[in-house]
Design a protein around this motif. Structure first.
Motif, mmCIF file in Angstrom:
data_model
loop_
_atom_site.group_PDB
_atom_site.id
_atom_site.type_symbol
_atom_site.label_atom_id
_atom_site.label_comp_id
_atom_site.label_asym_id
_atom_site.label_seq_id
_atom_site.Cartn_x
_atom_site.Cartn_y
_atom_site.Cartn_z
ATOM 1 N N ARG A 92 6.701 3.406 -8.516
ATOM 2 C CA ARG A 92 5.540 4.106 -7.983
ATOM 3 C C ARG A 92 5.829 4.962 -6.745
ATOM 4 O O ARG A 92 4.893 5.392 -6.064
ATOM 5 N N ARG A 152 2.798 -8.184 -7.729
ATOM 6 C CA ARG A 152 1.855 -7.157 -8.181
ATOM 7 C C ARG A 152 0.922 -7.742 -9.248
ATOM 8 O O ARG A 152 -0.300 -7.597 -9.160
ATOM 9 N N SER A 205 5.133 -3.196 -1.952
ATOM 10 C CA SER A 205 4.757 -2.133 -1.013
ATOM 11 C C SER A 205 3.660 -1.230 -1.545
ATOM 12 O O SER A 205 2.741 -0.880 -0.826
ATOM 13 N N ARG A 206 3.802 -0.825 -2.805
ATOM 14 C CA ARG A 206 2.942 0.237 -3.328
ATOM 15 C C ARG A 206 1.941 -0.238 -4.364
ATOM 16 O O ARG A 206 1.195 0.568 -4.919
ATOM 17 N N ALA A 207 1.948 -1.534 -4.665
ATOM 18 C CA ALA A 207 1.052 -2.008 -5.716
ATOM 19 C C ALA A 207 0.384 -3.323 -5.352
ATOM 20 O O ALA A 207 -0.141 -4.001 -6.219
ATOM 21 N N SER A 208 0.431 -3.693 -4.075
ATOM 22 C CA SER A 208 -0.202 -4.952 -3.692
ATOM 23 C C SER A 208 -0.456 -4.950 -2.191
ATOM 24 O O SER A 208 -0.278 -3.940 -1.521
ATOM 25 N N ARG A 209 -0.845 -6.097 -1.713
ATOM 26 C CA ARG A 209 -1.094 -6.241 -0.279
ATOM 27 C C ARG A 209 -0.812 -7.673 0.099
ATOM 28 O O ARG A 209 -0.773 -8.555 -0.742
ATOM 29 N N GLY A 219 -1.616 -2.460 4.360
ATOM 30 C CA GLY A 219 -0.309 -2.407 5.009
ATOM 31 C C GLY A 219 0.188 -3.767 5.468
ATOM 32 O O GLY A 219 1.304 -3.878 5.979
ATOM 33 N N GLN A 260 1.314 -5.952 3.788
ATOM 34 C CA GLN A 260 2.536 -6.283 3.034
ATOM 35 C C GLN A 260 3.792 -5.825 3.760
ATOM 36 O O GLN A 260 4.888 -6.281 3.438
ATOM 37 N N PHE A 261 3.649 -4.931 4.717
ATOM 38 C CA PHE A 261 4.811 -4.511 5.512
ATOM 39 C C PHE A 261 4.960 -5.389 6.755
ATOM 40 O O PHE A 261 6.057 -5.698 7.194
ATOM 41 N N GLU A 276 5.684 2.220 2.434
ATOM 42 C CA GLU A 276 5.358 2.765 1.110
ATOM 43 C C GLU A 276 6.367 3.807 0.649
ATOM 44 O O GLU A 276 6.365 4.192 -0.516
ATOM 45 N N PRO A 296 -4.603 0.937 -7.417
ATOM 46 C CA PRO A 296 -4.523 1.889 -6.306
ATOM 47 C C PRO A 296 -3.111 1.903 -5.732
ATOM 48 O O PRO A 296 -2.450 0.865 -5.694
ATOM 49 N N THR A 320 -0.923 1.483 -2.948
ATOM 50 C CA THR A 320 -1.152 0.844 -1.653
ATOM 51 C C THR A 320 -0.133 1.341 -0.623
ATOM 52 O O THR A 320 0.933 1.814 -1.017
ATOM 53 N N PRO A 321 -0.459 1.231 0.673
ATOM 54 C CA PRO A 321 -1.671 0.664 1.252
ATOM 55 C C PRO A 321 -2.895 1.489 0.869
ATOM 56 O O PRO A 321 -2.853 2.721 0.945
#
Lengths: 534, 242
Positions: free
Chosen positions: A150, A317, A391-395, A401, A403-404, A428, B40, B42-43
């Motif tokens: 992604r 994810r 990073s780009r498909a969850s939290r 953010g 997740q970071f 991301e 979506p 993310t973030p």
């Protein structure tokens, strides 16, 4: 790593550059095809069907109706080129068909021809093509050179996510009898036995008992690795690689120590002995759902209050984004939704359901429920690789953010030396390890090694300039991929490990005061070497 | 009325019909196709208002494109924003009484033509100069740019060089709106301008220009990041639970 590779491995410079395109550079690359025995249990034809053309177009029409993403993404691209230098496979291989837009165009050309006015009547003008055997082969080649990471979707002005198109491409291929051996075989094992490695219950039990002995020997503390314990508070669902592979197992030890130190009753489950779900990779909702339902069933059987997921990117994810939809693991089901309510009534909603193990450990460390002696990790200078799906498909946590932030804070609470990689390669914008999305197989080694190059460049930068010697991960695929690929670039595979390996090193276990004394360096090295030989 | 006028009247009614029906059908299709999974990028915002703000940044500022490529962003934004100002300026041909704000913004709309054309030129140059963009460009990509460029240049010509009879033009446009067709001004530049605009309207719903409505329906941008808090279930997926 025994034999020298039969392809060129780039010399790292520490900087990521965009190559000039070389047409057909990766054209011959094809993953092994799945046999009938692998295909049929998943509901796919065993080999290429005779009427593949009509069936493929029929399937595409069906998917366009079922997925708004596919329909909008087929229409919206303007060929602006924003994504062309964003894919690690393009950067590593310079094959133009590995540019996200070109990968999408492999399907879009057929979509236009069969589903749009312009493509029906002016095919040349808009680049529309009838589905041919060559195009089908191109699909197989290039839809298995995409890790569904992604990264392109971050940069597309319309949010076009090539992963969605790759998944649709793979699903169409499966529906006409062309499946990928690696992904589909593993998915079959998951359905049949309960995990990707095909470990039966007794083998898992045996491993866990072995781990209990190891930890007892190392620390003098009887840390338990419970299996199938009814009434436990937490069910931990983790990638099955954590039971057997190095360095994965070190993180499993970390999870166990966290639960032990916090006094949380927990269990693993034989039925839910796999967090990974390759149904995602092949874009099959039905297969993904079937695999995910094992987690629901196990949670209901064991009566657990919380479901926690171990270190695995795509699994997180599926767990975070899809489990609620697929299985009801989550919250907020409407009153008439008996299916989801049955499970949600059982879960403790003072915790997010499901929770990531990093969320759990982060919370416990923050609140001081568990403590760590950071100096135990002083021999390490750590950097963290953001896994693509996380990073780009969850939290994680309650803010975008998270997740970071959360994994980094966990690392910083258990270790003193931390260094981020360059901006533009983290958060991301992170680069995939090169082995995600169903590509973690030896028959795609060239794709994997070349796809890892951008990440390796960023890694080299912090190794050279900041003396980094530990690449911390929260993904089973990343761990396996880097263990294998690092040596191609001249790094030792023992630089790779999990975030909870760091936790395991530093955590203070009650009854001992100080953390475990591990002869980490030698031990990890010999174990990693053994794992590399498999 | 001359044959030419009749041709233009028919052309504009046909173009408007195709544009409106075509785009409406597409929007309906997007609205009706389900998004079975939460995807979506993310973030992502955790609230609906957050999503509206994200979408606004995307549509007004081209945020993702800005992150991606500064050159494409500059040219793309110049073109789109220039075109937006130009379009607003053109509203005066559709209203008998021009409101104050519209009269006041005319100079901005006038010079925005240069933004639009400069942006287009930059975008077009990229299709030749950047090997990756050259590789992905189809004949229709070039024709689309040629068409927009033609519209922009012919328009600017009439504003800055060879003035056209805008009073008669306004009569023509208002005539169309009131279903009482009036003759079209016989100015070749204007006729070319109008013909190209009609072509653009006709191809809008069957071309990549669908990116304009499409972006609002992009699940990676318009979904709220709350899968753990709310169960999200498409109708066809719910059937699997029966």
């Amino acid at each position: 790593m025994a034999a020298a590779p039969d392809f060129e491995v780039a010399k790292l410079t520490g900087e990521i550059t965009v190559p000039k395109l070389r047409e057909g550079a990766m054209a011959g690359i094809k993953a092994y095809i799945a046999s009938e025995k692998i295909q049929e249990p998943l509901g796919f034809p065993g080999q290429l069907v005779e009427d593949w053309h009509d069936r493929a177009i029929g399937k595409m029409g069906e998917l366009l109706k079922k997925y708004r993403s596919l329909q909008v993404f087929m229409d919206a691209c303007v060929h602006c080129g924003a994504c062309t230098d964003k894919c690690h496979y393009y950067l590593g291989t310079s094959d133009p068909k590995n540019m996200p837009v070109a990968r999408q165009e492999l399907m879009r050309q057929v979509y236009r021809r069969h589903f749009t006015f312009a493509g029906k009547y002016f095919p040349k003008l808009v680049g529309a093509k009838d589905l041919s055997r060559e195009i089908l082969d191109d699909w197989y080649s290039y839809y298995y050179q995409c890790s569904e990471c992604r990264r392109c979707s971050v940069y597309c002005p319309y949010g076009i996510d090539t992963a969605e198109i790759t998944m649709a491409g793979r699903e169409i291929l499966d529906s006409v009898g062309i499946g990928q051996k690696y992904s589909n075989e593993i998915l079959g094992k998951l359905h049949r036995i309960g995990n990707n490695l095909g470990l039966p219950g007794p083998a898992i039990l045996d491993t866990l008992e072995g781990l209990e002995e190891d930890v007892l020997e190392d620390t003098g503390i009887p840390v338990k690795f419970p299996l199938d314990v009814e009434g436990a508070e937490v069910m931990l669902v983790t990638p099955s690689a954590d039971f057997f592979s190095e360095p994965h197992v070190e993180s499993l030890i970390g999870y166990a120590k966290v639960f032990h130190a916090a006094g949380i009753s927990w269990t693993l489950s034989t039925k839910a002995s796999e967090a990974g779900n390759f149904g995602l990779f092949i874009g099959s909702y039905e297969n993904m759902r079937k695999a995910a339902l094992r987690i629901r069933d196990a949670a209901l059987d064991l009566g657990v209050k919380r479901i926690v997921v171990g270190e695995c990117g795509h699994a997180w994810r599926v767990a975070y984004s899809f489990w609620n939809t697929l299985t009801g693991v989550g919250a907020g089901a409407p009153e008439d939704d008996e299916f989801a309510r049955k499970l949600q009534a059982q879960l403790d909603h003072s915790y997010p359901q499901p929770s990531h193990i990093c969320e759990v450990t982060h919370d416990l460390l923050k609140r001081g429920v568990i403590k760590a002696d950071k100096s135990k990790n002083d021999h390490r200078v750590i950097t963290f690789h953001d896994s693509c799906n996380v990073s780009r498909a969850s939290r994680m946590g309650d803010m975008p953010g998270g997740q970071f932030i959360i994994p980094r804070e966990v690392i910083k609470m258990v270790a003193n030396n931390y260094q981020d990689m360059a901006p533009g390669t983290t958060h991301e914008a992170t680069f995939c390890c090169g082995g995600g999305g169903g590509l973690l197989t030896d028959d795609l080694m060239q794709v994997r090694v070349k796809g890892a190059q951008p990440r390796m460049e960023a890694f080299k930068d912090v190794v050279d300039n900041n003396k980094v010697n530990f690449l911390a991960l929260i993904c089973a695929i990343c761990k396996a991929q880097f263990t294998k690929v690092l040596p191609y670039y001249g790094y030792k595979m023992d630089m790779v490990g999990g975030v909870h390996q760091l936790v395991a090193t530093a955590i203070e276990l009650p009854g001992l005061g100080a953390g475990p004394v591990e002869e980490e360096a030698e031990e990890a090295e010999s174990e990693a070497a053994a794992a590399g030989d498999e | 009325m001359s044959t030419l006028s009749i041709v233009y009247v028919v052309l504009f009614y046909a173009a408007t019909l195709l544009f409106v029906v075509g785009v409406a059908k597409k929007i309906l299709q997007y609205t009706r196709s389900p998004a079975p999974l939460k995807i979506p990028t993310t973030p992502a915002p955790t609230t609906t208002s957050g999503v509206a703000y994200r979408m606004a940044r995307e549509v007004v500022l081209f945020e993702s494109l800005f992150k991606s490529s500064k050159w494409t962003w500059i040219f793309g934004w110049l073109f789109h924003f220039g075109m937006f100002l130009v379009l607003v300026r053109h509203l005066r041909y559709f209203m008998a009484d021009v409101p104050f704000w519209l009269a006041a913004m005319q100079p901005f709309g006038k010079y925005a033509a240069f933004m639009m054309v400069a942006g287009l030129a930059g975008l077009w140059a990229r299709r030749f100069l950047v090997d990756r963009v050259r590789y992905i460009s189809t004949p229709s990509d070039h024709l689309m740019l040629a068409l927009l460029m033609g519209i922009g240049i012919s328009g600017a010509l009439m504003t800055f060089a060879a003035h056209t009879d805008i009073v008669q033009l306004k009569m023509f446009v208002l005539g169309l709106l009131r279903f009482a067709p009036q003759p079209v001004p016989q100015d070749p530049v204007l006729l070319a301008h109008l013909a190209m605009v009609a072509v653009l309207m006709i191809i809008f719903p069957i071309s990549k220009l669908l990116h304009a409505p499409g972006v609002f329906f992009s699940p990676t941008r318009n979904q709220v990041d709350n899968p753990r808090e709310r169960r999200h279930l498409a109708d066809w997926a719910a059937q699997l639970e029966k």
